[in-house]
Write a protein that holds these residues in place. Structure first.
Motif, PDB file in Angstrom:
ATOM      1  N   ASN A 195      40.749  -2.278   0.970  1.00  0.00           N
ATOM      2  CA  ASN A 195      41.858  -3.104   2.200  1.00  0.00           C
ATOM      3  C   ASN A 195      43.046  -2.651   2.427  1.00  0.00           C
ATOM      4  OD1 ASN A 195      43.385  -3.330  -0.465  1.00  0.00           O
ATOM      5  ND2 ASN A 195      41.721  -4.527  -1.178  1.00  0.00           N
ATOM      6  N   GLY A 196      43.573  -2.787   3.418  1.00  0.00           N
ATOM      7  CA  GLY A 196      44.914  -2.711   3.621  1.00  0.00           C
ATOM      8  C   GLY A 196      44.810  -1.956   4.723  1.00  0.00           C
ATOM      9  N   PRO A 197      46.240  -1.099   5.607  1.00  0.00           N
ATOM     10  CA  PRO A 197      45.695  -0.129   6.993  1.00  0.00           C
ATOM     11  C   PRO A 197      44.328   0.495   6.830  1.00  0.00           C
ATOM     12  CG  PRO A 197      48.296  -0.905   5.833  1.00  0.00           C
ATOM     13  CD  PRO A 197      47.608  -1.080   4.495  1.00  0.00           C
ATOM     14  N   SER A 198      44.528   1.412   5.661  1.00  0.00           N
ATOM     15  CA  SER A 198      43.598   2.776   5.647  1.00  0.00           C
ATOM     16  C   SER A 198      41.777   1.816   5.703  1.00  0.00           C
ATOM     17  CB  SER A 198      43.242   3.246   4.457  1.00  0.00           C
ATOM     18  OG  SER A 198      43.054   2.459   3.765  1.00  0.00           O
ATOM     19  N   ALA A 199      41.829   0.876   5.405  1.00  0.00           N
ATOM     20  CA  ALA A 199      40.868   0.000   6.081  1.00  0.00           C
ATOM     21  C   ALA A 199      40.209  -0.201   6.885  1.00  0.00           C
ATOM     22  CB  ALA A 199      40.667  -1.145   4.515  1.00  0.00           C
ATOM     23  N   LEU A 200      41.195  -0.983   7.409  1.00  0.00           N
ATOM     24  CA  LEU A 200      41.557  -1.358   8.682  1.00  0.00           C
ATOM     25  C   LEU A 200      41.409   0.223  10.094  1.00  0.00           C
ATOM     26  CD1 LEU A 200      44.679  -3.575   8.515  1.00  0.00           C
ATOM     27  CD2 LEU A 200      41.725  -4.724   9.201  1.00  0.00           C
ATOM     28  N   ALA A 201      41.767   0.955   9.558  1.00  0.00           N
ATOM     29  CA  ALA A 201      41.763   2.267  10.577  1.00  0.00           C
ATOM     30  C   ALA A 201      40.492   2.433  11.230  1.00  0.00           C
ATOM     31  CB  ALA A 201      42.233   3.362   9.772  1.00  0.00           C
ATOM     32  N   ALA A 202      39.301   2.786   9.030  1.00  0.00           N
ATOM     33  CA  ALA A 202      38.662   2.993   9.318  1.00  0.00           C
ATOM     34  C   ALA A 202      37.369   1.624   9.779  1.00  0.00           C
ATOM     35  CB  ALA A 202      37.861   3.102   7.565  1.00  0.00           C
ATOM     36  N   MET A 203      37.493   0.958   9.677  1.00  0.00           N
ATOM     37  CA  MET A 203      37.358  -0.014  10.535  1.00  0.00           C
ATOM     38  C   MET A 203      37.107   0.244  11.766  1.00  0.00           C
ATOM     39  SD  MET A 203      37.926  -3.229  11.847  1.00  0.00           S
ATOM     40  CE  MET A 203      38.934  -4.306  11.618  1.00  0.00           C
ATOM     41  N   GLY A 204      38.256   0.067  12.545  1.00  0.00           N
ATOM     42  CA  GLY A 204      38.145   1.058  14.034  1.00  0.00           C
ATOM     43  C   GLY A 204      37.466   2.178  14.340  1.00  0.00           C
ATOM     44  N   ARG A 205      37.429   2.433  13.260  1.00  0.00           N
ATOM     45  CA  ARG A 205      36.830   4.021  13.666  1.00  0.00           C
ATOM     46  C   ARG A 205      35.098   3.350  13.931  1.00  0.00           C
ATOM     47  NH1 ARG A 205      40.900   6.860  11.100  1.00  0.00           N
ATOM     48  NH2 ARG A 205      39.819   6.267   8.366  1.00  0.00           N
ATOM     49  N   LEU A 206      34.402   3.172  12.731  1.00  0.00           N
ATOM     50  CA  LEU A 206      34.080   3.085  12.434  1.00  0.00           C
ATOM     51  C   LEU A 206      32.690   1.898  13.387  1.00  0.00           C
ATOM     52  CD1 LEU A 206      31.251   3.785  10.741  1.00  0.00           C
ATOM     53  CD2 LEU A 206      31.764   1.206   9.656  1.00  0.00           C
ATOM     54  N   ARG A 207      33.258   1.064  14.383  1.00  0.00           N
ATOM     55  CA  ARG A 207      32.937   0.101  15.094  1.00  0.00           C
ATOM     56  C   ARG A 207      33.121   0.729  16.767  1.00  0.00           C
ATOM     57  NH1 ARG A 207      36.719  -2.909  18.843  1.00  0.00           N
ATOM     58  NH2 ARG A 207      35.111  -4.424  20.167  1.00  0.00           N
ATOM     59  N   ALA A 208      33.951   1.046  16.400  1.00  0.00           N
ATOM     60  CA  ALA A 208      33.866   1.880  17.984  1.00  0.00           C
ATOM     61  C   ALA A 208      32.843   3.250  18.261  1.00  0.00           C
ATOM     62  CB  ALA A 208      34.984   3.520  18.001  1.00  0.00           C
ATOM     63  N   SER A 209      32.440   3.859  16.515  1.00  0.00           N
ATOM     64  CA  SER A 209      30.979   4.655  16.466  1.00  0.00           C
ATOM     65  C   SER A 209      30.113   3.936  17.171  1.00  0.00           C
ATOM     66  CB  SER A 209      31.388   6.006  15.284  1.00  0.00           C
ATOM     67  OG  SER A 209      32.789   6.052  15.461  1.00  0.00           O
ATOM     68  N   LEU A 210      30.197   2.845  16.109  1.00  0.00           N
ATOM     69  CA  LEU A 210      28.805   2.096  16.823  1.00  0.00           C
ATOM     70  C   LEU A 210      28.261   1.691  17.635  1.00  0.00           C
ATOM     71  CD1 LEU A 210      27.290  -0.356  14.282  1.00  0.00           C
ATOM     72  CD2 LEU A 210      27.883  -1.411  16.500  1.00  0.00           C
ATOM     73  N   ARG A 211      29.754   1.231  18.517  1.00  0.00           N
ATOM     74  CA  ARG A 211      29.645   1.060  20.363  1.00  0.00           C
ATOM     75  C   ARG A 211      28.562   2.484  20.507  1.00  0.00           C
ATOM     76  NH1 ARG A 211      32.961  -3.043  21.805  1.00  0.00           N
ATOM     77  NH2 ARG A 211      32.187  -2.439  24.369  1.00  0.00           N
ATOM     78  N   ALA A 212      29.219   3.342  20.284  1.00  0.00           N
ATOM     79  CA  ALA A 212      28.738   4.283  21.137  1.00  0.00           C
ATOM     80  C   ALA A 212      26.838   5.039  20.796  1.00  0.00           C
ATOM     81  CB  ALA A 212      29.119   6.465  20.984  1.00  0.00           C
ATOM     82  N   TYR A 213      26.783   4.364  20.059  1.00  0.00           N
ATOM     83  CA  TYR A 213      24.883   4.632  19.129  1.00  0.00           C
ATOM     84  C   TYR A 213      24.633   3.655  19.976  1.00  0.00           C
ATOM     85  CZ  TYR A 213      26.558   8.092  16.034  1.00  0.00           C
ATOM     86  OH  TYR A 213      27.947   8.878  15.386  1.00  0.00           O
ATOM     87  N   ALA A 214      25.127   2.848  20.701  1.00  0.00           N
ATOM     88  CA  ALA A 214      24.376   1.197  20.641  1.00  0.00           C
ATOM     89  C   ALA A 214      23.782   1.914  22.023  1.00  0.00           C
ATOM     90  CB  ALA A 214      24.638   0.371  20.612  1.00  0.00           C
ATOM     91  N   VAL A 215      24.397   2.087  22.318  1.00  0.00           N
ATOM     92  CA  VAL A 215      24.848   2.315  24.205  1.00  0.00           C
ATOM     93  C   VAL A 215      23.533   3.186  24.412  1.00  0.00           C
ATOM     94  CG1 VAL A 215      25.534   3.258  26.080  1.00  0.00           C
ATOM     95  CG2 VAL A 215      27.112   1.734  24.784  1.00  0.00           C
ATOM     96  N   MET A 216      23.638   4.654  23.754  1.00  0.00           N
ATOM     97  CA  MET A 216      22.703   5.351  23.013  1.00  0.00           C
ATOM     98  C   MET A 216      20.993   4.974  23.294  1.00  0.00           C
ATOM     99  SD  MET A 216      24.539   8.840  22.814  1.00  0.00           S
ATOM    100  CE  MET A 216      25.443   8.188  21.098  1.00  0.00           C
ATOM    101  N   GLU A 217      20.820   4.267  22.247  1.00  0.00           N
ATOM    102  CA  GLU A 217      19.921   4.302  21.659  1.00  0.00           C
ATOM    103  C   GLU A 217      19.806   2.847  20.065  1.00  0.00           C
ATOM    104  OE1 GLU A 217      21.121   7.153  17.501  1.00  0.00           O
ATOM    105  OE2 GLU A 217      19.248   7.619  18.900  1.00  0.00           O
ATOM    106  N   GLY A 218      20.371   2.056  21.705  1.00  0.00           N
ATOM    107  CA  GLY A 218      20.137   0.526  20.672  1.00  0.00           C
ATOM    108  C   GLY A 218      18.967   0.071  19.930  1.00  0.00           C
ATOM    109  N   GLU A 219      18.500   0.334  21.622  1.00  0.00           N
ATOM    110  CA  GLU A 219      17.138  -0.166  21.187  1.00  0.00           C
ATOM    111  C   GLU A 219      16.542  -0.031  20.025  1.00  0.00           C
ATOM    112  OE1 GLU A 219      16.239   3.454  22.666  1.00  0.00           O
ATOM    113  OE2 GLU A 219      17.570   1.959  23.564  1.00  0.00           O
ATOM    114  N   ASP A 220      16.522   1.029  19.084  1.00  0.00           N
ATOM    115  CA  ASP A 220      16.233   1.783  17.940  1.00  0.00           C
ATOM    116  C   ASP A 220      17.550   0.749  16.796  1.00  0.00           C
ATOM    117  OD1 ASP A 220      15.384   2.249  16.094  1.00  0.00           O
ATOM    118  OD2 ASP A 220      14.756   3.881  16.597  1.00  0.00           O
ATOM    119  N   PRO A 221      17.306  -0.325  16.300  1.00  0.00           N
ATOM    120  CA  PRO A 221      18.564  -0.427  15.216  1.00  0.00           C
ATOM    121  C   PRO A 221      18.535   0.779  14.006  1.00  0.00           C
ATOM    122  CG  PRO A 221      17.629  -2.708  15.877  1.00  0.00           C
ATOM    123  CD  PRO A 221      16.933  -1.389  16.479  1.00  0.00           C
ATOM    124  N   VAL A 222      17.770   1.235  13.634  1.00  0.00           N
ATOM    125  CA  VAL A 222      17.056   2.003  12.737  1.00  0.00           C
ATOM    126  C   VAL A 222      17.951   3.396  12.943  1.00  0.00           C
ATOM    127  CG1 VAL A 222      15.835   3.606  10.766  1.00  0.00           C
ATOM    128  CG2 VAL A 222      15.586   1.139  11.726  1.00  0.00           C
TER     129      VAL A 222
END
Length: 468
Positions: A287-314
């Motif tokens: 929790n705290g600022p470090s968790a928020l920063a990690a959350m932002g990086r993780l969400r941004a990365s998932l968006r990129a992977y979803a655009v490239m191969e979203g039809e395969d969630p695994v």
């Protein structure tokens, strides 16, 4: 040679002027007569007064430090101060001089409309307003002095509007105390109102002054915590979607609350090629600022992977796990990603240590049977099978984080049962609106509200998708 400062006793600043019954007089240094030392003599009376005052202050400050919010502390300050100065009603205004807020107004024995009526009086003519506006006389330390108005009706130069409001509310005197210290600065003011012409005695002023200083320091600490929470909440909100996309065939709604310590729960909804939709929820450890920063990086990365191969969630979660393991090996996260084809009402999803989605419809309310798997970052290589489901027309798929379950304070099995019961009890009139479904679930699962004390540090995320 400089005169030594008098020592502090029991946390009381001895530089505050003492009333006659607590002050040390020169006469007290002379030998005491026998009648003064005898039981019931003047010395015994003074000692009894000291003990009584210290005991009272101890009890009042103990009650004050148990308050955990600014409004609760202001209410306790009003209540305790009223007992010290002998008043029945009052008003406290929190208005930090640095202008950074928050601003709050709390009354004692005054309705909300009464507080509004008092506010119609120009501040510069009221005792508390002169303190807030910097018009009150100052002490040697450049702090505002308390202002006593023992008889409002007897004040020849009293503003007519002030006289009218005082008559309407039925108060005839006031005593205003600044909420200010050298360390905390100027935080606001509190005023107590008397039904009859009156003013506190010297002893009462001394005690309420000591209590007011302690209360101001306590308010300063709560103010610092409140500002930190507001900043964390603002950062968390900015890292999440500013709005949900509009995709034919599905209606979306999201509810999110950041815990007081700023956790790493998140959600996302993004349109994908060929009319598809990606839905995701997750939680980052810590929790705290470090968790928020990690959350932002993780969400941004998932968006990129979803655009490239979203039809395969695994594949999306596998890529995310590899990135997390390589870039942040000391952190773990749970995540769930769903690839949706709204027109075909088809969903393919995979989860990594995350809570299972909940399908809510006319004919069923059931959890989706997802495969058990470890959170991201805990295994050398993550992989789990995906699950496919087909929601019926009008059914809502609810994605959520485990903060919703933990906030109940129940064991997880009972928390899941509570969530299921809440979803099953959604009124038919609300089932057509995913936002109403999410609100009903929140109200039912957390009857004490999202700000309950039992919810210490837990974020809550709900993402509802209703398929047409």
């Amino acid at each position: 040679m400089t005169t030594p400062r008098a020592p502090k006793v029991a946390g009381i600043d001895s530089t505050v002027p003492s009333p006659p019954h607590t002050a040390a007089h020169a006469a007290s240094l002379t030998p005491l007569a026998a009648d003064e030392l005898s039981p019931g003599g003047p010395l015994q009376d003074r000692l009894a007064g000291w003990v009584s005052d210290l005991t009272l202050l101890h009890e009042l400050t103990e009650s004050l430090i148990r308050t955990a919010s600014l409004d609760d502390a202001l209410r306790e300050l009003l209540r305790a101060g009223a007992s010290l100065v002998g008043a029945r009603r009052g008003m406290a205004v929190l208005e930090p001089a640095d202008g950074l807020g928050p601003v709050s107004k709390v009354g004692l024995g005054l309705a909300h409309a009464d507080l509004g009526t008092i506010e119609t009086v120009p501040r510069s003519v009221t005792s508390y307003g002169r303190i807030l506006e910097g018009l009150a006389p100052l002490t040697e330390g450049a702090l505002p002095r308390p202002i006593a108005v023992p008889d409002l009706c007897g004040e020849e130069d009293l503003d007519p509007r002030h006289r009218e409001v005082a008559a309407r509310l039925g108060y005839a005197a006031s005593y205003a105390l600044p909420l200010a210290t050298a360390e905390a600065g100027k935080l606001g003011a509190v005023v107590w109102l008397y039904d009859e012409p009156a003013e506190p005695a010297e002893r009462q002023r001394h005690l309420v002054g000591l209590y007011g200083r302690f209360a101001t320091e306590h308010l300063a600490r709560l103010l610092e915590v409140e500002r930190a929470r507001a900043q964390v909440s603002t950062v968390a909100e900015e890292l999440l979607p500013s709005r949900l996309p509009r995709v034919p065939g599905v209606q979306l709604a999201a509810r999110h609350r950041t815990g007081p310590r700023g956790g790493g729960d998140w959600y996302d909804a993004l349109p994908l090629p060929e009319g598809a939709l990606g839905l995701a929820v997750g939680s980052v450890s810590g929790n705290g600022p470090s968790a928020l920063a990690a959350m932002g990086r993780l969400r941004a990365s998932l968006r990129a992977y979803a655009v490239m191969e979203g039809e395969d969630p695994v594949a999306v979660l596998s890529d995310l796990e590899l990135l997390l393991r390589l870039t942040e090996p000391a952190r773990t996260a749970t995540a769930l990603f769903a690839y949706c084809e709204p027109q075909a009402r088809r969903i393919v999803l995979a989860g990594a240590g995350h809570t299972p989605p909940l399908v809510i419809g006319e004919d069923r309310t059931e959890f989706v049977e997802t495969s058990l798997s470890a959170p991201l970052g805990m295994l050398s290589c993550w992989e789990a099978p995906s699950v496919e489901l087909s929601p019926a027309p009008g059914e809502t798929v609810l994605l959520y984080t485990d903060g919703l379950l933990r906030r109940t304070g129940d064991p997880m099995d009972r928390a899941f049962a509570r969530l299921h019961a809440a979803a099953a009890s959604v009124p038919k009139a609300d089932r057509a609106d995913p936002g109403a479904v999410a609100d009903h679930v929140l109200r039912t699962v957390l009857p004490d509200g999202l700000d309950a004390a039992a919810a210490d540090g837990e974020d809550v995320v709900l993402l509802a998708a209703r398929f047409e």
